[in-house]
Write a protein that holds these residues in place. Structure first.
Motif, PDB file in Angstrom:
ATOM      1  N   MET A   1       0.843  -1.200   0.000  1.00 46.76           N
ATOM      2  CA  MET A   1       0.000   0.000   0.000  1.00 46.76           C
ATOM      3  C   MET A   1       0.871   1.240   0.000  1.00 46.76           C
ATOM      4  N   ASP A   2       0.288   2.350  -0.421  1.00 55.54           N
ATOM      5  CA  ASP A   2       1.090   3.553  -0.573  1.00 55.54           C
ATOM      6  C   ASP A   2       1.498   4.161   0.759  1.00 55.54           C
ATOM      7  N   ILE A   3       0.720   3.958   1.799  1.00 53.71           N
ATOM      8  CA  ILE A   3       1.055   4.466   3.119  1.00 53.71           C
ATOM      9  C   ILE A   3       0.990   3.294   4.082  1.00 53.71           C
ATOM     10  N   SER A   4       1.924   3.277   5.024  1.00 54.49           N
ATOM     11  CA  SER A   4       2.061   2.087   5.847  1.00 54.49           C
ATOM     12  C   SER A   4       0.778   1.742   6.594  1.00 54.49           C
ATOM     13  N   ARG A   5       0.600   0.451   6.793  1.00 53.69           N
ATOM     14  CA  ARG A   5      -0.598  -0.029   7.490  1.00 53.69           C
ATOM     15  C   ARG A   5      -0.664   0.536   8.904  1.00 53.69           C
ATOM     16  N   ARG A   6       0.497   0.637   9.545  1.00 53.05           N
ATOM     17  CA  ARG A   6       0.521   1.181  10.904  1.00 53.05           C
ATOM     18  C   ARG A   6      -0.003   2.613  10.931  1.00 53.05           C
ATOM     19  N   ASN A  64       0.835  14.524   0.728  1.00 53.82           N
ATOM     20  CA  ASN A  64       1.372  13.674   1.806  1.00 53.82           C
ATOM     21  C   ASN A  64       2.500  12.765   1.313  1.00 53.82           C
ATOM     22  N   GLY A  65       3.174  13.175   0.245  1.00 52.57           N
ATOM     23  CA  GLY A  65       4.245  12.377  -0.332  1.00 52.57           C
ATOM     24  C   GLY A  65       3.764  11.417  -1.391  1.00 52.57           C
ATOM     25  N   PHE A  66       2.509  11.070  -1.361  1.00 54.80           N
ATOM     26  CA  PHE A  66       1.902  10.177  -2.335  1.00 54.80           C
ATOM     27  C   PHE A  66       0.833  10.935  -3.128  1.00 54.80           C
ATOM     28  N   SER A 304       4.925  17.678   2.394  1.00 53.47           N
ATOM     29  CA  SER A 304       3.794  17.408   1.511  1.00 53.47           C
ATOM     30  C   SER A 304       4.218  16.563   0.317  1.00 53.47           C
ATOM     31  N   ALA A 305       5.500  16.627  -0.025  1.00 51.82           N
ATOM     32  CA  ALA A 305       5.995  15.970  -1.228  1.00 51.82           C
ATOM     33  C   ALA A 305       6.812  14.720  -0.955  1.00 51.82           C
ATOM     34  N   ALA A 306       7.287  14.520   0.265  1.00 53.36           N
ATOM     35  CA  ALA A 306       8.246  13.449   0.537  1.00 53.36           C
ATOM     36  C   ALA A 306       7.893  12.699   1.808  1.00 53.36           C
ATOM     37  N   ARG A 307       8.042  11.408   1.750  1.00 51.45           N
ATOM     38  CA  ARG A 307       8.026  10.528   2.917  1.00 51.45           C
ATOM     39  C   ARG A 307       9.066   9.443   2.654  1.00 51.45           C
ATOM     40  N   ARG A 308       9.566   8.853   3.681  1.00 52.11           N
ATOM     41  CA  ARG A 308      10.645   7.874   3.532  1.00 52.11           C
ATOM     42  C   ARG A 308      10.284   6.771   2.551  1.00 52.11           C
ATOM     43  N   ALA A 310       7.831   6.829   0.331  1.00 56.89           N
ATOM     44  CA  ALA A 310       7.243   7.321  -0.912  1.00 56.89           C
ATOM     45  C   ALA A 310       8.298   7.281  -2.009  1.00 56.89           C
ATOM     46  N   PRO A 311       7.887   7.306  -3.276  1.00 55.33           N
ATOM     47  CA  PRO A 311       8.884   7.406  -4.349  1.00 55.33           C
ATOM     48  C   PRO A 311       9.770   8.634  -4.166  1.00 55.33           C
ATOM     49  N   VAL A 312      11.035   8.492  -4.525  1.00 55.80           N
ATOM     50  CA  VAL A 312      11.911   9.659  -4.545  1.00 55.80           C
ATOM     51  C   VAL A 312      11.259  10.717  -5.421  1.00 55.80           C
ATOM     52  N   MET A 313      11.269  11.960  -4.975  1.00 57.07           N
ATOM     53  CA  MET A 313      10.527  13.007  -5.659  1.00 57.07           C
ATOM     54  C   MET A 313      10.900  13.116  -7.132  1.00 57.07           C
ATOM     55  N   ALA A 314       9.904  13.098  -7.979  1.00 51.42           N
ATOM     56  CA  ALA A 314      10.103  13.465  -9.373  1.00 51.42           C
ATOM     57  C   ALA A 314      10.236  14.982  -9.465  1.00 51.42           C
ATOM     58  N   THR A 315      10.453  15.490 -10.658  1.00 50.42           N
ATOM     59  CA  THR A 315      10.796  16.907 -10.788  1.00 50.42           C
ATOM     60  C   THR A 315       9.720  17.844 -10.256  1.00 50.42           C
ATOM     61  N   SER A 316       8.447  17.430 -10.301  1.00 49.95           N
ATOM     62  CA  SER A 316       7.378  18.294  -9.793  1.00 49.95           C
ATOM     63  C   SER A 316       6.733  17.729  -8.534  1.00 49.95           C
ATOM     64  N   GLY A 317       7.417  16.796  -7.857  1.00 46.75           N
ATOM     65  CA  GLY A 317       6.854  16.218  -6.650  1.00 46.75           C
ATOM     66  C   GLY A 317       5.574  15.457  -6.962  1.00 46.75           C
TER      67      GLY A 317
END
Length: 762
Positions: A1-6, A64-66, A304-308, A310-317
């Motif tokens: 899943m895109d955000i952890s279950r916890r 939220n990074g996703f 808002s654009a990054a979480r551990r 989450a995918p490494v930020m693309a050029t426009s987040g």
């Protein structure tokens, strides 16, 4: 899943608890428990709009990074667009390259369509609560709205309370074609032969919810689900995006998210708690109100654009717009996007270290087959799994081979990305990261260079022609690669010693450091490479990495001062092709040179020339690395910790007479708090997490007192150059001030140096 279950379960349980007992209001004592009235302080950084934003570069943004959403006027219509994009939504056809077949895919947007013509706007992006609030005024009445992208769920929630005349407003979803944005003819980048857009979106009804199911030719899908719920006078739109590949499981997850969503009041309970805890991890205050606001907006933006995970930020987040760059870019963008997380004490956002560790096996396949047994590299562009796919002049850029013109031999990007990992190690002293990710990958990255380094007639090691981003000319002995080779070999030797690894290549690394050719230079400073002078306007400082951020050539070495100054002046002297991050690099180099006025000048030019109303940035398409790196330049003016020395306030302009810092994270895993008053450092506190050697350059005049929290003396000594070495074990603190002074060690916001307009379109 895109955000952890916890995270999701924790958020759901918190929401249930809040619904059961009522929403608690934070007490004044809680808000001020660390000396800061956070709600009041961060309100000064809120973005505001009294005019309708027309583009991505002007409007409010949530994420939220996703999941990400931006708001601005629908072109040519009486409506407001709320975009819906997701950082995991991409194509999966590597045969067409990272920029087409693996590109991020647009999802679509909602339009809020009022009954009457829009006549006015009053919006506020409340960064303390990560919430958009405000009113749209129309000829028929008004629409009062609140919106969040929930921090722990793939959920956009927009609550609208219409006046009587606007009860008939509506929401309309507009799906986008699932095709790489780079395929738009406006970018003049023809897709590879055989590339086609994915099948049309399938619109479905599921009870009281709606689905936009986007099947992909390569298998898998992404699904947007939405549902509108009326409670009293409020109508709330809930939207969720889910992605899956190669399975088709997204519809169930997206539907589940929108159906379980509670009221916005309940949703914001744990949403706000996360954001409030996030901001409290560090504190910074300077008298320049607008620049201070800019800094805190960048902290809002990066979370808002990054979480551990989450995918490494693309050029426009996560806020994908029409762009020629719908991928992750590794020859500068990634590095700059994440630099501010170190000093601001937000290592929980470090997706670079996570991704390089998780997908490390991909990196061996990115170099040519003869070198895959012991080498690794990262292409200029990848998808979220670090895959590049097909490589040609428009579809994706491979690592290349030194000495060969095609494909472009841009070979240093993995080593530079690993410098970001090293920064995380140095700021945490986490030996697991050193052992499991940095050392094995850096060993392979340097191995790739070792295949090509060869002695010349002068007996020194030389490198065949490679590409220095983004100058446009291949050159032997590029400064970009020589700097990375020196840093890489030094770091490998230090790491092997730290981890007690008897590596058989250690002798080779030492030989490289002893015999590698000098950096090519001429009367104008550092060149691009041997035989290729810096002779045209160029936005990138790839030829200056040895100065910054690697600190291999430094201002503290008197023999290098002339070439540093000459190189910087010559680089920024060509105005034609300079861009925003030219000025953030120049500011940070100036900060190393202890020139606070000049660093502030470059940041001022950046704001005047390039930063957009909402603090976003554009070149030919939307990109976000430059504003984020500007926050790092501010940090470099306030604290530097390279080379084992923590330097406090090394390069601040005279106008910044008062400065307050709390829990600024430095190399050595120290948390630094300090106060500058009336142009002088009053006190500092340093907390050691790892017990690393602690050497301070506090800049406090006169004799010092160094104590623990109870006023008892700490063991310390002056070094020959005036620096202060303090004996600190793990978990211990030291307080430093001028002897005889009795400062209040509480950190509070400093008085503003004057009023300024808020960011946005006030």
């Amino acid at each position: 899943m895109d955000i952890s279950r916890r995270t999701v379960l924790g958020g759901a349980l918190a929401g249930i608890a809040a619904g059961a007992v009522g929403l608690p209001q934070a007490s004044a004592a809680e808000l001020n428990r660390d000396g800061v009235d956070w709600a009041d302080f961060l309100a000064t950084a809120d973005l505001r709009w009294r005019r309708m934003p027309k583009t991505w570069y002007e409007g409010p943004f949530l994420g939220n990074g996703f999941l990400g959403s931006g708001s601005y006027a629908e072109p040519g219509r009486n409506a407001v667009r709320f975009t819906v994009q997701h950082s995991q939504v991409q194509d999966h056809r590597p045969q067409f390259g990272s920029l087409f077949g693996l590109a991020r895919l647009p999802i679509g947007y909602f339009t809020l369509e009022p009954v009457g013509a829009i006549t006015g706007l009053d919006w506020r992006l409340d960064i303390w609560n990560a919430e958009l609030t405000g009113t749209i005024t129309t000829a028929a009445g008004s629409l009062k709205l609140r919106a969040i992208v929930h921090t722990g769920q793939s959920l956009l929630a927009v609550e609208v309370r219409p006046s009587e005349g606007e009860h008939g407003f509506r929401w309309v979803f507009h799906p986008a074609k699932a095709i790489s944005p780079r395929a738009d003819p406006v970018w003049k980048k023809p897709p590879p032969e055989g590339y086609a857009e994915n099948p049309p979106v399938q619109l479905r009804q599921a009870g009281d919810a709606h689905l936009a199911v986007q099947p992909l030719l390569a298998g898998g899908e992404h699904v947007t689900a939405w549902r509108e719920v009326t409670r009293g006078s409020a109508r709330t739109l809930y939207t969720s995006v889910a992605w899956s590949h190669p399975e088709k499981t997204s519809a169930v997850r997206a539907l589940h998210t929108v159906r379980r969503a509670s009221t916005l009041d309940v949703l914001t309970w744990d949403h706000r708690r996360w954001w409030h805890d996030y901001y409290r991890r560090s504190f910074l205050s300077i008298p320049d109100t607008r620049l201070q606001s800019f800094y805190w907006i960048q902290l809002y933006k990066v979370a808002s654009a990054a979480r551990r995970e989450a995918p490494v930020m693309a050029t426009s987040g996560p806020w994908l717009e029409n762009t020629p760059w719908p991928a992750t870019w590794w020859n500068l963008n990634v590095q700059l996007e994440y630099w501010l997380i170190q000093g601001s004490n937000h290592l929980e956002l470090d997706a670079v270290s996570y991704a390089l560790g998780k997908y490390r096996d991909r990196l061996t396949s990115q170099v040519a087959k003869p070198y895959q047994a012991d080498s690794a590299g990262i292409p200029r562009t990848t998808d979220m799994t670090l895959l590049n796919g097909l490589a040609d002049s428009t579809s994706g850029y491979p690592v290349g081979i030194p000495g060969e013109d095609t494909p472009t031999p841009e070979v240093g990007n993995l080593t530079w990305a690993l410098h970001n990992v090293w920064l995380t190690y140095r700021h945490t002293m986490d030996r697991r990261l050193l052992r499991d990710t940095l050392f094995p990958l850096l060993r392979k990255a340097i191995n790739y260079y070792l295949h090509f380094l060869a002695p010349g007639p002068d007996g020194r090691l030389h490198l065949p022609a490679t590409f220095s981003p983004e100058y446009g000319v291949n050159a032997p002995d590029t400064n970009y690669d020589l700097a990375l080779i020196r840093w890489g070999c030094t770091t490998l030797l230090d790491t092997a010693r730290e981890l007690r690894i008897p590596d058989p290549l250690a002798g080779k690394w030492r030989q490289v450091l002893a015999t590698l050719t000098d950096y090519p230079a001429d009367e104008n400073g550092y060149m691009i490479g041997a035989g290729v002078p810096f002779a045209k306007s160029h936005r990138h400082y790839s030829h200056l990495l040895q100065i910054y951020p690697l600190y291999e050539i430094t201002w503290e070495q008197p023999e290098h001062r002339k070439i540093i100054e000459t190189s910087l002046d010559h680089w920024v002297g060509f105005e034609g092709a300079l861009q925003g991050y030219t000025f953030t690099g120049a500011a940070s180099i100036s900060a190393q040179m202890l020139r606070g006025e000049k660093a502030a000048y470059y940041l001022g030019e950046l704001q005047k020339r390039y930063i957009q109303p909402n603090t976003m940035y554009q070149e030919s398409g939307p990109v976000i690395e430059t504003p984020l790196s500007a926050a790092k330049s501010m940090q470099d003016m306030l604290v530097q910790s390279w080379g084992g020395v923590v330097r406090l306030f090394p390069a601040v302009p005279a106008a910044w007479g008062d400065i307050a810092l709390r829990d600024f994270r430095t190399e050595g895993a120290f948390l630094l708090s300090a106060s500058r008053q009336g142009g002088k450092t009053r006190w500092l506190k340093v907390h050691s997490e790892a017990g690393a050697p602690c050497v301070l350059r506090p800049g406090i005049d006169g004799e010092l007192t160094v104590t623990d929290a109870h006023g008892r003396p700490r063991r310390w000594r002056r070094l020959a150059n005036g620096d202060v070495q303090v004996d600190l074990g793990p978990g211990q603190d030291a307080y430093v001030c001028r002897r005889g002074d009795r400062p209040d060690f509480t950190v509070r916001p400093v008085a503003p140096g004057g009023s300024s307009d808020p960011w946005g379109m006030p």
